[in-house]
Design a protein around this motif. Structure first.
Motif, PDB file in Angstrom:
ATOM      1  N   LEU A   1       9.254  -1.740   7.745  1.00  0.00           N
ATOM      2  CA  LEU A   1       7.852  -1.336   7.692  1.00  0.00           C
ATOM      3  C   LEU A   1       7.168  -2.059   6.531  1.00  0.00           C
ATOM      4  N   PRO A   2       5.913  -2.472   6.707  1.00  0.00           N
ATOM      5  CA  PRO A   2       5.184  -3.041   5.566  1.00  0.00           C
ATOM      6  C   PRO A   2       4.947  -1.960   4.520  1.00  0.00           C
ATOM      7  N   PHE A   3       4.976  -2.377   3.281  1.00  0.00           N
ATOM      8  CA  PHE A   3       4.795  -1.402   2.203  1.00  0.00           C
ATOM      9  C   PHE A   3       3.404  -0.787   2.254  1.00  0.00           C
ATOM     10  N   GLN A   4       3.350   0.528   2.084  1.00  0.00           N
ATOM     11  CA  GLN A   4       2.095   1.237   1.925  1.00  0.00           C
ATOM     12  C   GLN A   4       2.185   2.093   0.669  1.00  0.00           C
ATOM     13  N   GLU A   5       1.033   2.370   0.088  1.00  0.00           N
ATOM     14  CA  GLU A   5       1.058   3.006  -1.233  1.00  0.00           C
ATOM     15  C   GLU A   5       1.672   4.402  -1.226  1.00  0.00           C
ATOM     16  N   TRP A   6       1.588   5.122  -0.066  1.00  0.00           N
ATOM     17  CA  TRP A   6       2.172   6.468  -0.018  1.00  0.00           C
ATOM     18  C   TRP A   6       3.677   6.445  -0.231  1.00  0.00           C
ATOM     19  N   MET A   7       4.296   5.276  -0.012  1.00  0.00           N
ATOM     20  CA  MET A   7       5.755   5.174  -0.167  1.00  0.00           C
ATOM     21  C   MET A   7       6.201   5.255  -1.623  1.00  0.00           C
ATOM     22  N   GLN A   8       5.247   5.116  -2.543  1.00  0.00           N
ATOM     23  CA  GLN A   8       5.617   5.083  -3.963  1.00  0.00           C
ATOM     24  C   GLN A   8       6.398   6.329  -4.364  1.00  0.00           C
ATOM     25  N   ASP A   9       6.020   7.471  -3.821  1.00  0.00           N
ATOM     26  CA  ASP A   9       6.687   8.719  -4.198  1.00  0.00           C
ATOM     27  C   ASP A   9       7.522   9.296  -3.059  1.00  0.00           C
ATOM     28  N   ILE A  37      11.681   5.082  -0.872  1.00  0.00           N
ATOM     29  CA  ILE A  37      11.946   4.330   0.352  1.00  0.00           C
ATOM     30  C   ILE A  37      11.893   2.831   0.081  1.00  0.00           C
ATOM     31  N   ALA A  38      10.870   2.423  -0.673  1.00  0.00           N
ATOM     32  CA  ALA A  38      10.706   1.000  -0.984  1.00  0.00           C
ATOM     33  C   ALA A  38      10.248   0.875  -2.431  1.00  0.00           C
ATOM     34  N   PRO A  39      10.721  -0.125  -3.118  1.00  0.00           N
ATOM     35  CA  PRO A  39      10.284  -0.293  -4.509  1.00  0.00           C
ATOM     36  C   PRO A  39       8.790  -0.581  -4.571  1.00  0.00           C
ATOM     37  N   MET A  40       8.111   0.099  -5.524  1.00  0.00           N
ATOM     38  CA  MET A  40       6.678  -0.105  -5.713  1.00  0.00           C
ATOM     39  C   MET A  40       6.441  -1.449  -6.382  1.00  0.00           C
ATOM     40  N   VAL A 339     -16.557 -17.533 -11.886  1.00  0.00           N
ATOM     41  CA  VAL A 339     -15.700 -16.829 -12.836  1.00  0.00           C
ATOM     42  C   VAL A 339     -14.247 -16.987 -12.378  1.00  0.00           C
ATOM     43  N   GLU A 340     -13.503 -17.864 -13.035  1.00  0.00           N
ATOM     44  CA  GLU A 340     -12.137 -18.159 -12.607  1.00  0.00           C
ATOM     45  C   GLU A 340     -11.234 -16.928 -12.691  1.00  0.00           C
ATOM     46  N   THR A 341     -11.464 -16.101 -13.685  1.00  0.00           N
ATOM     47  CA  THR A 341     -10.664 -14.894 -13.844  1.00  0.00           C
ATOM     48  C   THR A 341     -10.759 -14.009 -12.603  1.00  0.00           C
ATOM     49  N   ALA A 342     -11.925 -13.984 -11.967  1.00  0.00           N
ATOM     50  CA  ALA A 342     -12.113 -13.150 -10.781  1.00  0.00           C
ATOM     51  C   ALA A 342     -11.242 -13.625  -9.632  1.00  0.00           C
ATOM     52  N   GLN A 343     -11.100 -14.939  -9.479  1.00  0.00           N
ATOM     53  CA  GLN A 343     -10.235 -15.453  -8.428  1.00  0.00           C
ATOM     54  C   GLN A 343      -8.792 -15.057  -8.669  1.00  0.00           C
ATOM     55  N   SER A 344      -8.351 -15.149  -9.919  1.00  0.00           N
ATOM     56  CA  SER A 344      -6.991 -14.732 -10.271  1.00  0.00           C
ATOM     57  C   SER A 344      -6.786 -13.247 -10.001  1.00  0.00           C
ATOM     58  N   ASN A 345      -7.793 -12.439 -10.352  1.00  0.00           N
ATOM     59  CA  ASN A 345      -7.682 -10.996 -10.106  1.00  0.00           C
ATOM     60  C   ASN A 345      -7.632 -10.679  -8.611  1.00  0.00           C
ATOM     61  N   THR A 346      -8.377 -11.445  -7.809  1.00  0.00           N
ATOM     62  CA  THR A 346      -8.340 -11.257  -6.356  1.00  0.00           C
ATOM     63  C   THR A 346      -6.932 -11.494  -5.822  1.00  0.00           C
ATOM     64  N   GLU A 347      -6.303 -12.564  -6.266  1.00  0.00           N
ATOM     65  CA  GLU A 347      -4.954 -12.898  -5.808  1.00  0.00           C
ATOM     66  C   GLU A 347      -3.957 -11.816  -6.212  1.00  0.00           C
ATOM     67  N   LYS A 348      -4.107 -11.284  -7.415  1.00  0.00           N
ATOM     68  CA  LYS A 348      -3.208 -10.215  -7.860  1.00  0.00           C
ATOM     69  C   LYS A 348      -3.379  -8.965  -7.010  1.00  0.00           C
ATOM     70  N   LEU A 349      -4.619  -8.626  -6.715  1.00  0.00           N
ATOM     71  CA  LEU A 349      -4.884  -7.432  -5.915  1.00  0.00           C
ATOM     72  C   LEU A 349      -4.351  -7.599  -4.494  1.00  0.00           C
ATOM     73  N   GLU A 350      -4.570  -8.775  -3.894  1.00  0.00           N
ATOM     74  CA  GLU A 350      -4.092  -9.020  -2.536  1.00  0.00           C
ATOM     75  C   GLU A 350      -2.566  -8.930  -2.467  1.00  0.00           C
ATOM     76  N   TYR A 351      -1.895  -9.490  -3.439  1.00  0.00           N
ATOM     77  CA  TYR A 351      -0.429  -9.432  -3.446  1.00  0.00           C
ATOM     78  C   TYR A 351       0.071  -8.009  -3.638  1.00  0.00           C
ATOM     79  N   TYR A 352      -0.663  -7.246  -4.456  1.00  0.00           N
ATOM     80  CA  TYR A 352      -0.276  -5.839  -4.693  1.00  0.00           C
ATOM     81  C   TYR A 352      -0.398  -5.024  -3.413  1.00  0.00           C
ATOM     82  N   LEU A 353      -1.457  -5.293  -2.644  1.00  0.00           N
ATOM     83  CA  LEU A 353      -1.668  -4.531  -1.416  1.00  0.00           C
ATOM     84  C   LEU A 353      -0.832  -5.044  -0.260  1.00  0.00           C
ATOM     85  N   ASN A 354      -0.515  -6.343  -0.291  1.00  0.00           N
ATOM     86  CA  ASN A 354       0.283  -6.950   0.795  1.00  0.00           C
ATOM     87  C   ASN A 354       1.383  -7.823   0.220  1.00  0.00           C
ATOM     88  N   PRO A 355       2.416  -7.212  -0.374  1.00  0.00           N
ATOM     89  CA  PRO A 355       3.469  -7.994  -1.052  1.00  0.00           C
ATOM     90  C   PRO A 355       4.323  -8.793  -0.058  1.00  0.00           C
TER      91      PRO A 355
END
Length: 355
Positions: A1-9, A37-40, A339-355
């Motif tokens: 299953l793809p990781f979902q945030e509810w799996m954290q606990d 179930i899955a590592p956060m 704002v280059e920092t914003a692009q980096s933050n976007t990539e971090k957020l996308e990876y966090y939501l879809n690892p």
């Protein structure tokens, strides 16, 4: 299953129950298989922007003080020993002398503004505020010949209705709202008539005794230019005379401390207090709030600033409170404006939501 945030606990367990022929419970075992179930995925470390204020080429400042001198009714002769005038004049001279003795400052102008309390005749009060301001300015110029060589401007405002409104607004006086409504009326004669009529005149007599005397005053403003300071000098002045520093000098001091330290936070707090209308000071203060975890207040302050870096930092705050769609929108707007920092933050957020 793809990781979902509810799996954290969440954990996956197998429960075993053994029962006998008479349906009596013999044993009940639970075996954990996966906890969780899955590592956060590691929580992203988003990047906040801080803005470097521009260098202030000429640091012109002014400091305003009030001299609430006492005059005989309807007169403007300055009597040194009348009531507590000697004490007030001594305090005034201490203020001026301290600024004159400060080798970091070059005085450029001296201003006096006279005010009267709003009882009696409007035109008489205007003339009274003028003459009392002129008398006070002459006293200062005679006392300090150096100031007489500077541009000395004298102004007079007459009846200080605005000052009365502010004093009542911040007070707990009885019938406060009724008083404020009257003061909001246009026309001084109508205001005075209605103030007199409240509570059979008792309220007006109380105002006359407690609120009107401080309105009779001369405000004096000393305008000066402060010299530039290096980081170590600025660090010391921040504790004693922050008004002499520029935003840029404060910023440089802040970055001599660890961003998570109490000292770092104090510098930005002082900067926001000293420069309440400066967008860069307010931006950095809001950024500091987000850094401290005060996400909602940081968002509210940044929302008033129309700048790409503010969108990036709002995105960080939204991501931290799990409003991910808003975070994506903010990062996208900031990145579209370079704002280059914003692009980096976007990539971090996308990876966090879809690892």
């Amino acid at each position: 299953l793809p990781f979902q945030e509810w799996m954290q606990d969440a954990s996956l367990l197998i429960e075993e129950k053994i029962t006998g022929c008479t349906d009596c419970g013999i044993s009940n075992y639970t075996y954990p298989l996966l906890t969780p179930i899955a590592p956060m995925p590691a929580r992203p470390q988003y990047e906040l922007c801080y803005l470097t204020p521009p260098v202030e080429e000429i640091k012109q400042r002014n400091e305003t003080y009030s001299a609430r001198l006492n005059f005989e009714v309807g007169k403007y002769t300055l009597l040194h020993h009348y009531k507590n005038n000697a004490e007030i004049l001594q305090q005034t001279e201490q203020v001026i002398q301290e600024i004159l003795n400060d080798s970091n400052l070059t005085l450029t102008e001296f201003q006096v503004t006279g005010y009267a309390s709003p009882e009696g005749n409007f035109h008489s009060n205007l003339l009274l505020s003028q003459n009392r301001a002129l008398v006070f300015a002459d006293y200062i110029k005679n006392r300090y010949p150096y100031l007489a060589q500077l541009p000395v401007s004298v102004h007079w405002k007459g009846e200080d209705w605005e000052g009365l409104y502010k004093e009542i607004e911040s007070s707990s006086i009885l019938r406060k709202q009724e008083l404020l409504d009257i003061l909001a009326i246009t026309g001084t004669d109508l205001r005075k008539t209605r103030l007199h009529a409240i509570n059979g005149g008792d309220t007006y007599r109380y105002l006359l005794k407690e609120y009107y005397p401080p309105l009779r005053r001369n405000d004096y403003t000393i305008v000066y230019v402060a010299r530039p300071f290096d980081v170590e000098e600025a660090r010391q002045l921040l504790k004693t005379k922050p008004q002499q520093l520029s935003l840029n000098e404060m910023f440089l001091v802040a970055h001599t401390y660890d961003p998570g330290s109490r000292e770092f936070q104090e510098v930005f707090d002082i900067a926001a207090r000293m420069f309440p209308s400066d967008p860069v000071a307010q931006f950095n203060a809001a950024t500091l709030e987000i850094n401290k975890g005060a996400y909602q207040s940081g968002i509210e302050r940044l929302a008033r600033l129309d700048m790409p870096e503010a969108w990036n930092n709002m995105g960080v705050a939204y991501a931290e409170i799990k409003e991910y769609e808003r975070a994506k929108d903010c990062f996208s707007k900031a990145a579209a404006h370079g704002v280059e920092t914003a692009q980096s933050n976007t990539e971090k957020l996308e990876y966090y939501l879809n690892p």
